[in-house]
Design a protein around this motif. Sequence first.
Motif, mmCIF file in Angstrom:
data_model
loop_
_atom_site.group_PDB
_atom_site.id
_atom_site.type_symbol
_atom_site.label_atom_id
_atom_site.label_comp_id
_atom_site.label_asym_id
_atom_site.label_seq_id
_atom_site.Cartn_x
_atom_site.Cartn_y
_atom_site.Cartn_z
ATOM 1 N N LEU A 63 3.050 9.616 -8.184
ATOM 2 C CA LEU A 63 3.976 9.885 -9.285
ATOM 3 C C LEU A 63 3.260 9.944 -10.629
ATOM 4 O O LEU A 63 3.677 10.688 -11.526
ATOM 5 C CB LEU A 63 5.071 8.808 -9.323
ATOM 6 C CG LEU A 63 6.081 8.859 -8.170
ATOM 7 C CD1 LEU A 63 7.001 7.640 -8.229
ATOM 8 C CD2 LEU A 63 6.906 10.143 -8.240
ATOM 9 N N ILE A 64 2.169 9.189 -10.779
ATOM 10 C CA ILE A 64 1.462 9.193 -12.068
ATOM 11 C C ILE A 64 0.244 10.114 -12.034
ATOM 12 O O ILE A 64 -0.630 10.037 -12.903
ATOM 13 C CB ILE A 64 1.040 7.769 -12.486
ATOM 14 C CG1 ILE A 64 0.019 7.198 -11.497
ATOM 15 C CG2 ILE A 64 2.260 6.864 -12.630
ATOM 16 C CD1 ILE A 64 -0.584 5.862 -11.961
ATOM 17 N N ALA A 65 0.198 10.972 -10.996
ATOM 18 C CA ALA A 65 -0.852 11.992 -10.894
ATOM 19 C C ALA A 65 -2.244 11.396 -10.841
ATOM 20 O O ALA A 65 -3.166 11.838 -11.540
ATOM 21 C CB ALA A 65 -0.726 12.990 -12.040
ATOM 22 N N ARG A 66 -2.420 10.376 -10.002
ATOM 23 C CA ARG A 66 -3.749 9.820 -9.742
ATOM 24 C C ARG A 66 -4.074 10.046 -8.262
ATOM 25 O O ARG A 66 -4.022 9.127 -7.442
ATOM 26 C CB ARG A 66 -3.784 8.329 -10.077
ATOM 27 C CG ARG A 66 -3.510 7.989 -11.541
ATOM 28 C CD ARG A 66 -4.616 8.509 -12.466
ATOM 29 N NE ARG A 66 -5.915 7.962 -12.139
ATOM 30 C CZ ARG A 66 -6.368 6.781 -12.606
ATOM 31 N NH1 ARG A 66 -5.602 6.071 -13.413
ATOM 32 N NH2 ARG A 66 -7.551 6.358 -12.264
ATOM 33 N N LEU B 26 0.821 -1.206 0.000
ATOM 34 C CA LEU B 26 0.000 0.000 0.000
ATOM 35 C C LEU B 26 0.859 1.263 0.000
ATOM 36 O O LEU B 26 0.511 2.264 -0.632
ATOM 37 C CB LEU B 26 -0.935 -0.006 1.214
ATOM 38 C CG LEU B 26 -2.081 -1.020 1.144
ATOM 39 C CD1 LEU B 26 -2.767 -1.142 2.494
ATOM 40 C CD2 LEU B 26 -3.094 -0.618 0.069
ATOM 41 N N TRP B 27 1.972 1.239 0.737
ATOM 42 C CA TRP B 27 2.886 2.389 0.723
ATOM 43 C C TRP B 27 3.462 2.597 -0.677
ATOM 44 O O TRP B 27 3.552 3.727 -1.169
ATOM 45 C CB TRP B 27 3.988 2.192 1.750
ATOM 46 C CG TRP B 27 5.079 3.243 1.718
ATOM 47 C CD1 TRP B 27 6.375 3.060 1.357
ATOM 48 C CD2 TRP B 27 4.947 4.637 2.039
ATOM 49 N NE1 TRP B 27 7.070 4.245 1.441
ATOM 50 C CE2 TRP B 27 6.213 5.236 1.865
ATOM 51 C CE3 TRP B 27 3.890 5.434 2.458
ATOM 52 C CZ2 TRP B 27 6.450 6.588 2.087
ATOM 53 C CZ3 TRP B 27 4.122 6.785 2.693
ATOM 54 C CH2 TRP B 27 5.384 7.354 2.504
ATOM 55 N N ASP B 28 3.845 1.497 -1.311
ATOM 56 C CA ASP B 28 4.354 1.600 -2.682
ATOM 57 C C ASP B 28 3.264 2.130 -3.614
ATOM 58 O O ASP B 28 3.530 2.972 -4.485
ATOM 59 C CB ASP B 28 4.836 0.234 -3.166
ATOM 60 C CG ASP B 28 6.124 -0.203 -2.480
ATOM 61 O OD1 ASP B 28 6.787 0.665 -1.861
ATOM 62 O OD2 ASP B 28 6.461 -1.391 -2.546
ATOM 63 N N ASP B 29 2.026 1.624 -3.441
ATOM 64 C CA ASP B 29 0.919 2.090 -4.284
ATOM 65 C C ASP B 29 0.671 3.589 -4.083
ATOM 66 O O ASP B 29 0.436 4.328 -5.045
ATOM 67 C CB ASP B 29 -0.363 1.319 -3.953
ATOM 68 C CG ASP B 29 -0.305 -0.124 -4.434
ATOM 69 O OD1 ASP B 29 0.602 -0.451 -5.234
ATOM 70 O OD2 ASP B 29 -1.161 -0.921 -3.996
ATOM 71 N N PHE B 30 0.689 3.998 -2.836
ATOM 72 C CA PHE B 30 0.459 5.409 -2.523
ATOM 73 C C PHE B 30 1.453 6.287 -3.289
ATOM 74 O O PHE B 30 1.075 7.271 -3.933
ATOM 75 C CB PHE B 30 0.600 5.625 -1.010
ATOM 76 C CG PHE B 30 0.522 7.065 -0.574
ATOM 77 C CD1 PHE B 30 -0.696 7.706 -0.451
ATOM 78 C CD2 PHE B 30 1.678 7.788 -0.296
ATOM 79 C CE1 PHE B 30 -0.773 9.038 -0.058
ATOM 80 C CE2 PHE B 30 1.613 9.122 0.100
ATOM 81 C CZ PHE B 30 0.385 9.741 0.218
ATOM 82 N N ASN B 31 2.734 5.944 -3.226
ATOM 83 C CA ASN B 31 3.759 6.733 -3.904
ATOM 84 C C ASN B 31 3.649 6.615 -5.422
ATOM 85 O O ASN B 31 3.863 7.593 -6.145
ATOM 86 C CB ASN B 31 5.141 6.285 -3.440
ATOM 87 C CG ASN B 31 5.471 6.795 -2.053
ATOM 88 O OD1 ASN B 31 5.928 7.917 -1.872
ATOM 89 N ND2 ASN B 31 5.233 5.953 -1.049
ATOM 90 N N HIS B 32 3.296 5.414 -5.905
ATOM 91 C CA HIS B 32 3.160 5.211 -7.349
ATOM 92 C C HIS B 32 2.042 6.084 -7.915
ATOM 93 O O HIS B 32 2.225 6.763 -8.944
ATOM 94 C CB HIS B 32 2.859 3.732 -7.633
ATOM 95 C CG HIS B 32 2.494 3.466 -9.059
ATOM 96 N ND1 HIS B 32 3.409 3.546 -10.091
ATOM 97 C CD2 HIS B 32 1.288 3.143 -9.624
ATOM 98 C CE1 HIS B 32 2.794 3.274 -11.240
ATOM 99 N NE2 HIS B 32 1.506 3.024 -10.975
#
Length: 722
Positions: free
Chosen positions: A43-46, A34-40
């Motif tokens: 980064l892709i402006a979602r 979830l932490w990785d998803d949050f940052n991802h």
Amino acid sequence: MTVFSDPTRRVLAALVVLVSVLPGAAMAQRAATLWDDFNHYLLIARPELAAGAGEALLEAVGDDGPQLLEVVESSDFADFETALIRATKVAAVEPVAKRLLAKIQEAQVAVARDPERIRANIERLAVNKRAFINAVERLRGAGQFAAPLLLETLQNPKQASLHPFVQEAMVSIGRSLVYPLSEALPQLEPVQQQQISQVLMRIGYPQALPYLQEAIEDPSTDPTALTYLVAARDALVATVNVPAETRASVLYVAAGEAQYVAGTNKTEIPGLGSQSVDSTIWEYTPETGLVAIKVPDAIFADALALRSAVKSMKLDPETDSAMTLFLRSNLRRENRLPEGAVDPSYATDMRPASYYAMLAGPERLHEVLDRALVDEDPVLALDAIEALRKTTGANALVAGTGGRQPLLRALSFPDRRVRFRAAEALAAARPVETFDEADRVVPTLGEAVRQSDTMYAVVVADDNANLNTVLGIVGELGYEAFGGLSREDVEEQIALLPGVDLVVLALGESDVEGFFLDTKGDRRLGGTPVLALVSAAEQITLTETFRAEERFASAVMTESVGAMQAAVASVTERYAGYRIEGGEAEAFALTALDLLERIGSTDPVYFAGDAEVAMIQALTDERESVVVAAGAALENLPSATAQIALADAALRASGEVQLSLLASLAESARYNGNKLDDRLIRGVRELVVSSEGALALEAARAHGALTLPTESGVEQVLRYTR
């Protein structure tokens, strides 16, 4: 509140359900994802998806902040602060980003200060270079809270192999260790004194100077340790403008003064940084080692200054400046202590701050008051004035100290409570010889009598247009305002008022300067704030000319009514202090009237008649206690105006107030003779004829004291004679 689109809500709901049923290991893995998803998604402006992942992450870790920190530190997005601060600038993610940031930072502090983690990192210092660097970085996170265990390691001979690494780590950690290590230094064993003095020398912060000097001055200090201590002291002295021979007692006072100033200005405390972070007092004994005492942030600077003062007095009991520093830091510490909070650093066997203030005597108290006035600290000023009032005679009150007369300056202090208390103290002392500013005392008492009534302002301008503009501005702020084009135009009105609360001058520079200087010798205007509305160039000159005058302020005269109104409101608020209302206002009025009654017309220094208008106005006060007290004060004045006002008020009053005012009228007539006009004499005679009971007795007393013709007396005798 974050609002999600329907698809995002479905994703978030699924994530929350998923994390709620996962076992421990799987939960940790899911949190990392979830932490990785949050940052991802960031980064892709979602942002909506990022917010959903963030909410799910918080749900997954729950109250387990350390687990969240572990997830963050072990991920490819370990620079969480940059990521989360960036996220707080995006509306859809801001709420969850702030919650994540707060939770991670809280966990960082808790984990960094965990004793077992600190101890483990100390052990890693000697493993290899990489382990040393990583361990130091973690110990730096613990900051000053690593000091107890680092010092404990140096004191343990069984860990001698770690000692060089610990010393090097201490130097690398730096400033945050200076205070706790310095606190321990004078009481350490010789070997540790050598080690810590070297560390402090290499860190290079002069905060350690007084502690080093204290150990140097101690006759029991080991000669070898002394060599290291002197070397460290000399190295630090070279970085500041302090003679090497300066005594420790003097250095402690200097340190305490710097801490006190930081508390005054709400700035960083020298050597410690922000006052809002880890407000921790350190104590050391050989038995307990270093002990951290958390104190409320609001009193941290004062608690430090107090301790510096105590250290100085222990080394040299004759250091007067240390006692003064102790008094004001202790008083201010009490004043700033939040309601319901306690100061665990203040020993339970210590007395309240007011005890030491009264014990110290007038010279030290004058110094405390002087500093309070300079710092514009009304609460501390009131503390000092109260202690002076309770312990100091007239001569010492007026004399001041070192050429300064702070109690007299307090008569012109911006806060009205300070002005009132200063006047009360000076009036109650009953000096037998006059002194500078003596003519300000009674008008200030008059101000206290009327302070809950209408506020009066005087405006003087150089033309009618400016006069009307400023009168309108001042009137909108609640003042009863009047004015003219010169001082002479307003003199008569000033004489008729019970007091003036504000003077506004819309004049040229030289006229402003002359008017203000004239007010300094004026009993009615000598304590009144003056606001000059002038050009920008004139403001610069006047500000410099009257820099030391607390009651002078200036602003630029503009066409903006709003700007000028703000300037007037600012000086009003600054000079008046918090509004005095209710019981406090009544108490000030009654105290002032009691003192005015005692002063009367025969005092060798004061003349109560200077507050006559205020006392007469008080006869119409809604508070019966104030009316009665005003009558008692007016009975001592020899003027016809005072007696006429008393008689008029007595005839209009009723009940107990009327009885009291008639008694005051009788006393006025007994000492000053009959000064009433025919109308009031008829009123008294009519009251004698028409009254019964207690009222008849007081009316008869007034009639007799006024030495009125016996006609009324004969009528009353015949009325009841058969």
